[in-house]
Design an enzyme around this catalytic site. Structure first.
Site, PDB file in Angstrom:
ATOM      1  N   ARG A 170       0.869  -1.177   0.000  1.00  0.00           N
ATOM      2  CA  ARG A 170       0.000   0.000   0.000  1.00  0.00           C
ATOM      3  C   ARG A 170       0.904   1.225   0.000  1.00  0.00           C
ATOM      4  O   ARG A 170       2.053   1.180   0.470  1.00  0.00           O
ATOM      5  CB  ARG A 170      -0.877   0.022   1.254  1.00  0.00           C
ATOM      6  CG  ARG A 170      -1.783  -1.201   1.424  1.00  0.00           C
ATOM      7  CD  ARG A 170      -2.552  -1.118   2.733  1.00  0.00           C
ATOM      8  NE  ARG A 170      -3.474  -2.241   2.895  1.00  0.00           N
ATOM      9  CZ  ARG A 170      -3.198  -3.355   3.586  1.00  0.00           C
ATOM     10  NH1 ARG A 170      -1.998  -3.487   4.163  1.00  0.00           N
ATOM     11  NH2 ARG A 170      -4.089  -4.315   3.682  1.00  0.00           N
ATOM     12  N   LYS A 174      -2.068  -1.555   7.904  1.00  0.00           N
ATOM     13  CA  LYS A 174      -3.507  -1.383   8.075  1.00  0.00           C
ATOM     14  C   LYS A 174      -4.016  -2.359   9.130  1.00  0.00           C
ATOM     15  O   LYS A 174      -3.693  -3.542   9.089  1.00  0.00           O
ATOM     16  CB  LYS A 174      -4.218  -1.630   6.738  1.00  0.00           C
ATOM     17  CG  LYS A 174      -5.677  -1.238   6.738  1.00  0.00           C
ATOM     18  CD  LYS A 174      -6.256  -1.391   5.346  1.00  0.00           C
ATOM     19  CE  LYS A 174      -7.715  -0.969   5.310  1.00  0.00           C
ATOM     20  NZ  LYS A 174      -8.294  -1.099   3.955  1.00  0.00           N
ATOM     21  N   HIS A 211      -1.938   2.618  -6.179  1.00  0.00           N
ATOM     22  CA  HIS A 211      -2.456   1.384  -5.572  1.00  0.00           C
ATOM     23  C   HIS A 211      -2.668   0.302  -6.632  1.00  0.00           C
ATOM     24  O   HIS A 211      -2.712  -0.890  -6.314  1.00  0.00           O
ATOM     25  CB  HIS A 211      -3.774   1.673  -4.851  1.00  0.00           C
ATOM     26  CG  HIS A 211      -4.139   0.638  -3.820  1.00  0.00           C
ATOM     27  ND1 HIS A 211      -3.466   0.505  -2.626  1.00  0.00           N
ATOM     28  CD2 HIS A 211      -5.096  -0.326  -3.825  1.00  0.00           C
ATOM     29  CE1 HIS A 211      -3.995  -0.483  -1.929  1.00  0.00           C
ATOM     30  NE2 HIS A 211      -4.987  -1.007  -2.642  1.00  0.00           N
ATOM     31  N   ARG A 214      -0.178  -2.495  -6.528  1.00  0.00           N
ATOM     32  CA  ARG A 214      -0.481  -3.562  -5.557  1.00  0.00           C
ATOM     33  C   ARG A 214      -1.499  -4.531  -6.148  1.00  0.00           C
ATOM     34  O   ARG A 214      -1.349  -5.755  -6.029  1.00  0.00           O
ATOM     35  CB  ARG A 214      -1.004  -2.922  -4.272  1.00  0.00           C
ATOM     36  CG  ARG A 214      -1.485  -3.903  -3.197  1.00  0.00           C
ATOM     37  CD  ARG A 214      -1.857  -3.126  -1.943  1.00  0.00           C
ATOM     38  NE  ARG A 214      -2.707  -3.858  -1.026  1.00  0.00           N
ATOM     39  CZ  ARG A 214      -2.263  -4.646  -0.054  1.00  0.00           C
ATOM     40  NH1 ARG A 214      -0.949  -4.814   0.105  1.00  0.00           N
ATOM     41  NH2 ARG A 214      -3.084  -5.273   0.763  1.00  0.00           N
ATOM     42  N   HIS A 269      -4.146  -9.227   4.139  1.00  0.00           N
ATOM     43  CA  HIS A 269      -5.607  -9.194   4.234  1.00  0.00           C
ATOM     44  C   HIS A 269      -6.080 -10.017   5.431  1.00  0.00           C
ATOM     45  O   HIS A 269      -5.546 -11.098   5.700  1.00  0.00           O
ATOM     46  CB  HIS A 269      -6.236  -9.787   2.965  1.00  0.00           C
ATOM     47  CG  HIS A 269      -6.148  -8.892   1.776  1.00  0.00           C
ATOM     48  ND1 HIS A 269      -6.297  -9.353   0.473  1.00  0.00           N
ATOM     49  CD2 HIS A 269      -5.933  -7.557   1.670  1.00  0.00           C
ATOM     50  CE1 HIS A 269      -6.165  -8.333  -0.362  1.00  0.00           C
ATOM     51  NE2 HIS A 269      -5.948  -7.239   0.337  1.00  0.00           N
ATOM     52  N   TYR A 300      -9.338 -10.803  -6.784  1.00  0.00           N
ATOM     53  CA  TYR A 300      -8.370 -10.810  -7.882  1.00  0.00           C
ATOM     54  C   TYR A 300      -8.621 -11.951  -8.870  1.00  0.00           C
ATOM     55  O   TYR A 300      -8.172 -11.896 -10.011  1.00  0.00           O
ATOM     56  CB  TYR A 300      -6.936 -10.875  -7.327  1.00  0.00           C
ATOM     57  CG  TYR A 300      -6.599  -9.633  -6.550  1.00  0.00           C
ATOM     58  CD1 TYR A 300      -6.429  -8.410  -7.191  1.00  0.00           C
ATOM     59  CD2 TYR A 300      -6.487  -9.656  -5.162  1.00  0.00           C
ATOM     60  CE1 TYR A 300      -6.155  -7.255  -6.480  1.00  0.00           C
ATOM     61  CE2 TYR A 300      -6.206  -8.510  -4.446  1.00  0.00           C
ATOM     62  CZ  TYR A 300      -6.045  -7.310  -5.105  1.00  0.00           C
ATOM     63  OH  TYR A 300      -5.782  -6.172  -4.406  1.00  0.00           O
TER      64      TYR A 300
END
Length: 357
Positions: free
Chosen positions: A215, A240, A304, A307, A330, A339
């Site tokens: 990120r 995050k 982004h 990524r 994640h 994805y």
């Protein structure tokens, strides 16, 4: 602290309707040269008979002046009662140890309702009035579903953390979210992007973002000591959700990385600004936009997108979804599974009935 900072005195004031910091010092030609070299963007004010710089976080940090609290910019626009509630909310978010970015986002969203309310107390808002406000955001302000969700989350957090009245939101109607697919660059486009980037630092920024799937907040927070060349990995600290993780450091990145360290000699952060401060998100985004323009790629993607491309290309290369989830940091595999919807490998296995005729 250098000699120049010891001789400077500062004063906060307004100049041409802009907040500035006046910098005064005894006239000395050598001192003046040093000041102009240190602050090339400083301007002279005849009115104040002093040099001045913009009153910003960047200059306050460099001048060792107290930094404003997150959200202070809104206080002068709020009525007294709601100002008190705003401060309570800020304190609650701080106590919850949310990241500065999250606090800033929540306070900005919350403050825009308070400005509209004027002297009507926020803590007296009902479900009906909240629904009316969110409808106003959609119809009058033309906010997207994502923007309305962001504002709802912020205001709901206030009712939960400060008033303990989360039930007020039980009857608030949320718009159906738009499930947008990530914008992905092909491998050929990634290669064009790198070829078009001649600046050593900018190239490393782009290759690091793509090569590690970072990120932008993780990219600019990366420190020199976070990279372990022996183990070929980078430590992503307090990402995050305040989670740490390790990512693979690409072997092909090593020569460029070592050349960069030799040329730029960063002190703390891997990517630093003009005055050795942490690189900004805006600067990293600008590097990406300029590279896209030079490469002739027009996909409307931000940094982004590198990524997203990293994750998609790993999936197309046969990497297990669980490994990709861990590399991206994640919490839930469902976040990573998006994805599969943009992977060429997945889509190309499906034959159109037109081709079967």
């Amino acid at each position: 602290m250098t000699n120049i900072f010891r001789k400077l005195t500062f004063q906060e004031t307004l100049h041409r309707n802009q907040k500035v910091i006046l910098c005064s010092f005894p006239y000395d030609l050598q001192l003046l040269k040093e000041f102009r070299k240190t602050f090339p963007s400083a301007k002279w004010s005849r009115t104040h008979n002093a040099w001045y710089v913009k009153d910003s976080t960047r200059y306050r940090s460099r001048l060792k002046l107290p930094l404003p609290e997150i959200g202070d910019v809104w206080l002068s626009k709020l009525y007294e009662h709601n100002k008190t509630e705003f401060i309570k909310f800020r304190n609650a978010l701080t106590q919850k140890a949310f990241s500065p970015n999250t606090i800033n986002t929540y306070l900005s969203e919350f403050a825009q309702l308070l400005v509209l309310l004027k002297n009507h107390p926020i803590d007296a808002m009902t479900s009906e009035r909240l629904n009316s406000y969110f409808l106003y955001c959609i119809k009058r302000l033309k906010h997207s579903e994502a923007q309305v969700h962001s504002r709802m989350n912020a205001i709901k957090s206030y009712f939960r953390l400060v008033l303990n009245k989360e039930a007020v939101f039980d009857n608030v109607i949320r718009p159906k979210p738009h499930k947008q697919l990530p914008k992905v660059l092909s491998k050929q486009e990634i290669a064009k992007l790198f070829t078009a980037t001649k600046n050593l630092k900018h190239l490393l920024i782009l290759k690091t973002a793509y090569g590690m799937g970072l990120r932008v907040s993780e990219l600019i927070a990366l420190k020199v000591n976070d990279v372990d060349m022996d183990r070929r990995q980078a430590h992503i600290v307090s990402s995050k959700g305040k989670k740490d993780r390790y990512v693979h450091f690409p072997e092909s990145l090593k020569p460029l990385y070592l050349d960069y360290l030799k040329a730029y000699q960063p002190s703390i952060y891997l990517f630093e600004g003009q005055f050795s401060e942490q690189y900004t998100v805006r600067s990293a985004q600008s590097v990406f936009r300029n590279a896209m323009k030079k490469a002739g790629i027009n996909k409307g993607s931000g940094i982004h997108g590198l990524r997203h491309s990293y994750a998609t290309h790993l999936l197309e290369a046969g990497t297990d979804m669980v490994f990709i989830q861990k590399l991206l940091g994640h919490n839930h595999i469902k976040t990573t599974e998006i994805y599969a919807k943009v992977s060429n490998k997945t889509l190309s296995n499906v034959q159109s009935p037109l081709d079967a005729l």
